[in-house]
Every structure is written in C-alpha cells, then in structure tokens.
Write an enzyme that holds these catalytic residues in place. Structure first.
Site, mmCIF file in Angstrom:
data_model
loop_
_atom_site.group_PDB
_atom_site.id
_atom_site.type_symbol
_atom_site.label_atom_id
_atom_site.label_comp_id
_atom_site.label_asym_id
_atom_site.label_seq_id
_atom_site.Cartn_x
_atom_site.Cartn_y
_atom_site.Cartn_z
ATOM 1 C CE LYS A 299 -20.938 11.799 -50.299
ATOM 2 N NZ LYS A 299 -21.526 13.000 -49.678
ATOM 3 C CD GLU B 213 -18.781 21.066 -51.237
ATOM 4 O OE1 GLU B 213 -17.986 20.150 -50.989
ATOM 5 O OE2 GLU B 213 -19.901 21.152 -50.681
ATOM 6 C CD1 TRP C 55 -13.045 13.460 -60.441
ATOM 7 C CD2 TRP C 55 -10.948 13.504 -59.702
ATOM 8 N NE1 TRP C 55 -12.825 14.707 -59.905
ATOM 9 C CE2 TRP C 55 -11.545 14.763 -59.450
ATOM 10 C CE3 TRP C 55 -9.617 13.301 -59.324
ATOM 11 C CZ2 TRP C 55 -10.863 15.807 -58.833
ATOM 12 C CZ3 TRP C 55 -8.934 14.343 -58.722
ATOM 13 C CH2 TRP C 55 -9.553 15.575 -58.479
ATOM 14 N NE ARG D 81 -16.569 4.755 -55.089
ATOM 15 C CZ ARG D 81 -15.457 4.408 -54.439
ATOM 16 N NH1 ARG D 81 -14.304 4.904 -54.810
ATOM 17 N NH2 ARG D 81 -15.507 3.577 -53.422
ATOM 18 C CB CYS E 210 -11.302 6.034 -60.060
ATOM 19 S SG CYS E 210 -10.202 7.363 -60.602
ATOM 20 C CG ASN F 209 -9.678 4.694 -56.778
ATOM 21 O OD1 ASN F 209 -9.312 5.831 -57.041
ATOM 22 N ND2 ASN F 209 -10.402 4.404 -55.701
ATOM 23 N N GLY F 210 -6.482 5.450 -57.769
ATOM 24 C CA GLY F 210 -5.348 5.856 -56.953
ATOM 25 C C GLY F 210 -4.240 6.451 -57.775
ATOM 26 C CG HIS G 149 -9.563 42.240 -37.623
ATOM 27 N ND1 HIS G 149 -8.520 42.847 -36.970
ATOM 28 C CD2 HIS G 149 -10.585 42.162 -36.722
ATOM 29 C CE1 HIS G 149 -8.867 43.112 -35.731
ATOM 30 N NE2 HIS G 149 -10.125 42.708 -35.547
ATOM 31 C CE LYS H 262 -22.762 20.689 -47.819
ATOM 32 N NZ LYS H 262 -21.312 20.559 -47.611
ATOM 33 C CD GLU I 97 -20.997 22.394 -44.512
ATOM 34 O OE1 GLU I 97 -21.735 21.590 -45.127
ATOM 35 O OE2 GLU I 97 -19.754 22.332 -44.583
#
Length: 607
Positions: A602, A486, A74, A27, A2, A98-99, A502, A483, A479
C-alpha cells in the site's frame, strides 16, 4: 511497505503485537514475526505467509513477556522464508526494520573480516550483527544502537529489543516513517498511527534522522547530530484510524462505497457554505505568481496528476508538467523561476515522491502537497499541505483516495482559473454548483454494481484487455488498466484513443476485450470512430458512457455500462467508479486477493 510495532506494556505483549500487526496488513507483506523479553530472556517466533500462520504458531509455541517487537515483512533482500523473516536476532539483540540498508554489503565484508558469520540473505541481519558486535566491545545497548544507526546508509525505520532489558526499546527513523505512542506507564512504537490506535491516541512522530530511547515512563529523542530534541505529542482522531470493513466483504468494496461521503466532506472543506468561493488553508496560493506547475507522484496519484493537467491547462491556462517521481528525482530537471511544485501521495510517505520534493526545495517558488495524512513527511515538508480527507484507505488498490485527490485538484484548478482571470465569479459559482452534484452522481454510479458484476464475469475470462479514452478520459483509461492488472492479474493497457492506429490495433482480435470510456462529450464522435475500427476487426467493445452516448454508439458493442449524465469537465471523477468496480468484480470472479494483491504494498516507503 513493512510494518513495525513495539510494546513496553503492563500486559502480555504477544497478542497485542499480533493485533497491531493485523492493522498493518494493508501495507503488504509475505512473512511476519514477533520477539519478546520474558524473565530477561529474548525469544522470537516467525512464520511465512499471512498473520494467521504466525497466530497458529503462537498457539503451539507461545511467547510470554510484556515487552516485545513485531514485524510484517515485504521481501527486498532475500526470499520470503522463515530464516529471512523479522525480527532478526544476533546474540542479545533483536531488530525489526523497514527500508533498505544500501551499504550492507560493505558492512558484511567488514564483519566477515572480523570472523562474524551470517545466517541469512538480508540486509537487516547486518544491523543485528553490527549491534551485537558493539555490545561485545563493551558498549551498552543504548550506545551499541547509536553506533549501529550511525553506520547505516539508506532509508529505514528500526526498532531494537535487547536481552535482559525488559524496559527498553530503541527506535530510529531515516526516510521511513516511525512514531512513538504514549500510554499510562506504557509506551509503544509503530509504523503509523493505525498500528498504535489500539493502544493510544497520543502520538509523537519522529523527524528525519531522529532516534529515540523508549522506556515505559519516558522517551528521549535525539536528532541526526545526536542532540536531544523535543517533538510534540499529538492527539490523533481514533475514528480516522478505524479499519473495520463495515459489513462489506473487502476493504476495497467498503472504500468504493464510501466515495460519495468522503468526496462530499472534501467539497465541504474547500468550498464556502454559499457555494461561491474556494478556501485554501494558511493563506492559500497566489496563482498569479506562477507561470507553470510541476506535478510529481507515483502510481494512481500520478494518474490523478495527468487528469489535473488537462484541467489546469484548458481552464486555468496554466502549463503543467507531470512526472513519475522515480524518474523526476534522478533526471534532476531544471526548475525555472515562477514554478509551483505540487506533490500528490495518499500516504504522504512515498519514498520517491518525498525525494523529489526535497530536490525541489530551494528551487521551486512554492511546494504544495495533496495528501491523505496531514502529519506525514510530505505534508510537513511542504509550504502548503492540502488534505484530501478520504479517511484511512486499507485496500492496496486506491479508490476513494483517487477520487478525493481529483476533487481537491479540481477545486485547486478552479481557484487558479479565477485568480488568473480565466473565469468570472459567475462561471466559478456554476462550476462549484456542478462539483457539488458529484457525490450524488457517484452514488448512482455505485448502484450499477449488479450490471458491472455481470460484465466482469465475462471480462475475467480474458488474458489481455485494452482501455481507451480521449482527452481527460485518457488518464482514466490508464487508471482502469492499472486497477484491473493490480488485483485481477489480467494484463491490461490503457491508450489514448487516437493512438489506436499507431500500434495497439495490431492486437485486436475476437479474444481481446476493449473497454472504451466515453461520456457524450465534445470528443465523443472521434472516440466512436476508434471504437468502430475495433469492432470491424472482431474486437469486443465494452462501452462505458451515458444513456445518450450508448444510444448513439451502442449498436454492435459487446457490452455496455450506463453512467449518469455528468458535466464534461468532471467526467473523469465519475468514471473512476466503473473502472474500480470492473477491477473489483473481475478479481472476485477470478478468486484473487482483492485487498492484498500479490507483490504489492500500500505504502511504498523505499525505492
């Protein structure tokens, strides 16, 4: 996550608040709102979705007043609705938060017994109602805020605005970052310097447990024990907080293109002008004093650590353990003597990484951080903070921060190898010369954009994608998969190539693209064998290699992407670029929100 903004100004607050909130969009958020004081009366406007919806609302229902607070939310407790959006209001109190308030259920039960009713599902409403309750008991706004803050448990940043008080903001920080901006006859509150850069370059960062009483001409800061304290005013580089797209369609595209430049700046920062030595700040690190390194991070930073593990163990001969911060902090592992603890975070405020760092304080022999924000909590609480110098990164999917993290850790690894006598000065100089060629190689890789774009159109049709890599390319496979999922929302998984038989090979069919990241290195032949197994079962192989590798193994592949020839040691840094561009162009082909993908933030400043 947030974003918080507060303004005590000489001009109408609403447009300033909205513009500042735009700078915090990176964010991640799902609703937004502002509140102002006009002629002593507190009022607010809130909207679900992007900030443009709030802007439209303010056209039809404007808010006047030169004092105000704003927020991008958020969702954690409660769905993203107008009713759950911030600012929350109870009587004469409005608050942005925020939190997470971990004890909000206990506080709600306590207030319910007093006959206080709730209108939302959020933990934040509890804060406003509690402050309102204290005011009804005769406390001043300042004292009501102080008592409220003292009752809250969890990690949070807060900013209060009070009816009838057009020259007062109360701000508090516990676990989540918050800063005070200083102007001339104006004062501001913000989640970070980016939010405040429009108004001022003079910033005071609140420390853990601080709360502040802010007026247009003063700020009084008190610590967790309620003692008045002084926190320094720092001048921030406004250029470092610029968030323009620079002619690119998306921030992510701009940040991909910036990688050669910022990597060059990082190399210049850590390597002497003659290219023979690595210089670390503040006395550096004596690697002869350590028998092992514990690396802790989250997300892409964690994958940077996995890559660095290969380097430190193979070249510096220094054992490395890598942990996801959210697991490390609760596993509470023993920290042996002669341990160096290293923490990697772009923002320097990642909640789980910061908690893991605090667990290691007093246990590890030295705490080092690799961060992009030198004034962040993780940097300040480390014995040594190493800046990656990537500049502001706005896109949620990390790009230039990742390659700069790798560059700094590669430099650190070479320093460790030299200090421990594992490489000679001549070998160090040769490796540093090779490292200095990487910005140019990244430029060449970025120039393959048209080829990547053509391949990505085909990749966008897939439902699932596998990424394979061996050795230090295995973390790059992880990675690449991260990406892609995401920002394109395609399910993707990364595997070590040797693990194919496997389990993952059961998924292979003609509909399954398999991205193989394989420079022509010492493990190339083994990777090609795995690739042949995929093709024998009808799998579609996208081979990313250099010209020699594609010549030797490209026959029968679905698609190929040619990268410049690069030294084996530093190949993971170069191959990050095609992984990023594949995800970017695939997301464009699918029409998803590249810079602000759904459900992601973010900077993850809460658990």
């Amino acid at each position: 996550m947030c974003g918080i903004v507060g303004v005590l100004g000489d001009h109408e607050a609403a447009p300033i608040l909205v513009e500042a909130l735009k700078r915090l969009e990176y964010r991640g958020y799902d609703s937004a709102g502002i509140a102002t004081i006009n002629n002593g009366i507190l009022d607010r406007r809130r909207a679900v979705g992007k900030l443009v919806n709030l802007s439209d609302l303010l056209v039809h229902e404007p808010l006047a007043g030169k004092a105000g607070i704003g927020h991008t939310r958020w969702a954690t407790h409660g769905a993203p609705t107008v009713g759950n959006a911030h600012p929350h209001k109870a009587g004469p109190v409005a608050v942005v938060h925020n939190g997470i308030v971990e004890n909000f259920r206990e506080l709600r039960a306590e207030m319910a017994q007093k006959g206080i009713e709730f209108q939302t599902e959020t933990d934040t409403e509890t804060i406003a109602l509690l402050a309102h309750h204290y005011i009804t008991q005769g406390l001043s706004p300042r004292d009501a805020a102080r008592e409220t803050i003292a009752r809250l448990e969890g990690a949070f940043a807060l900013c209060f605005l009070f009816d009838g008080e057009d020259d007062l903001l109360i701000a508090a920080r516990k676990g989540s970052p918050l800063a005070i901006g200083h102007g001339e006859g104006e004062m501001f509150v913000g989640s970070d310097a980016i939010a405040l850069a429009l108004m001022t370059d003079k910033i005071t960062y609140l420390e853990e447990g601080d709360w502040a009483i802010v007026t247009r001409n003063s700020v009084e800061i008190r610590d967790a024990e309620d003692h008045q304290v002084h926190r320094p005013i720092k001048t921030v580089n406004i250029d470092s907080t610029r968030v323009e797209k620079g002619g690119h369609k998306h921030y992510m595209a701009k940040e991909i293109s910036e990688q050669p430049t910022v990597m060059g700046e990082a190399i210049e920062h850590y390597i002497t002008a003659d290219g023979t030595e690595i210089i670390l700040p503040d006395g550096g690190i004596d690697f002869t004093k350590f028998d092992r390194i514990t690396m802790v991070a989250c997300g892409t930073a964690y994958l940077a650590c996995l890559t660095a593990k290969y380097w430190f163990e193979q070249v510096a001969r220094l054992p490395v353990e890598v942990d996801v911060a959210s697991e490390f902090r609760y596993r509470e592992p023993p920290i042996p003597a002669r341990t160096l603890a290293l923490f990697v975070s772009q923002s320097g405020e990642t909640a789980d990484t910061l908690a893991a760092l605090r667990y290691c304080q007093g246990k590890a022999d030295m705490i080092v951080s690799v961060v992009n924000v030198p004034e962040s909590s993780i940097a300040r609480e480390s014995d040594l903070a190493l800046p990656i110098l990537a500049g502001t990164e706005i896109g949620v999917a990390s790009t230039k921060a990742f390659t700069c993290q790798l560059t700094v850790m590669a430099s650190l690894m070479l320093k460790a190898a030299q200090t421990r006598g594992e490489i000679s000065n001549d070998v160090l100089a040769k490796q540093l010369a090779t490292l200095r060629t990487l910005p140019g190689l990244l430029s060449l890789a970025i120039n393959t954009g048209p080829e990547v774009k053509a391949v990505s159109r085909k990749l966008a049709e897939a439902q699932d994608v596998l990424f394979l890599g061996r050795g230090a390319m295995f973390p790059l496979a992880l990675e690449g998969a991260l990406k892609l999922k995401e920002i394109s929302y395609i399910h993707a998984e990364g595997y070590a190539s040797g693990e194919l038989k496997h389990g993952p090979i059961a998924l292979i069919d003609k509909m399954m693209p398999v991205v193989v990241m394989a420079p022509r290195d010492t493990l190339f032949d083994k990777t090609v064998s795995n690739m042949q197994e995929v093709m024998a079962r009808g799998g579609k192989v996208l081979l990313i290699s250099d010209a020699q590798g594609i010549k030797e193994a490209g026959e029968g592949t679905w698609e190929t992407l040619t990268m410049p020839q690069v030294d084996d040691l530093f190949a993971p840094i170069l191959y990050a670029v095609p992984a990023q561009m594949l995800a970017y162009h695939t997301a464009i082909a699918k029409g998803t929100d590249v810079d602000q993908p759904r459900n992601l933030a973010k900077s993850v400043t809460v658990e």
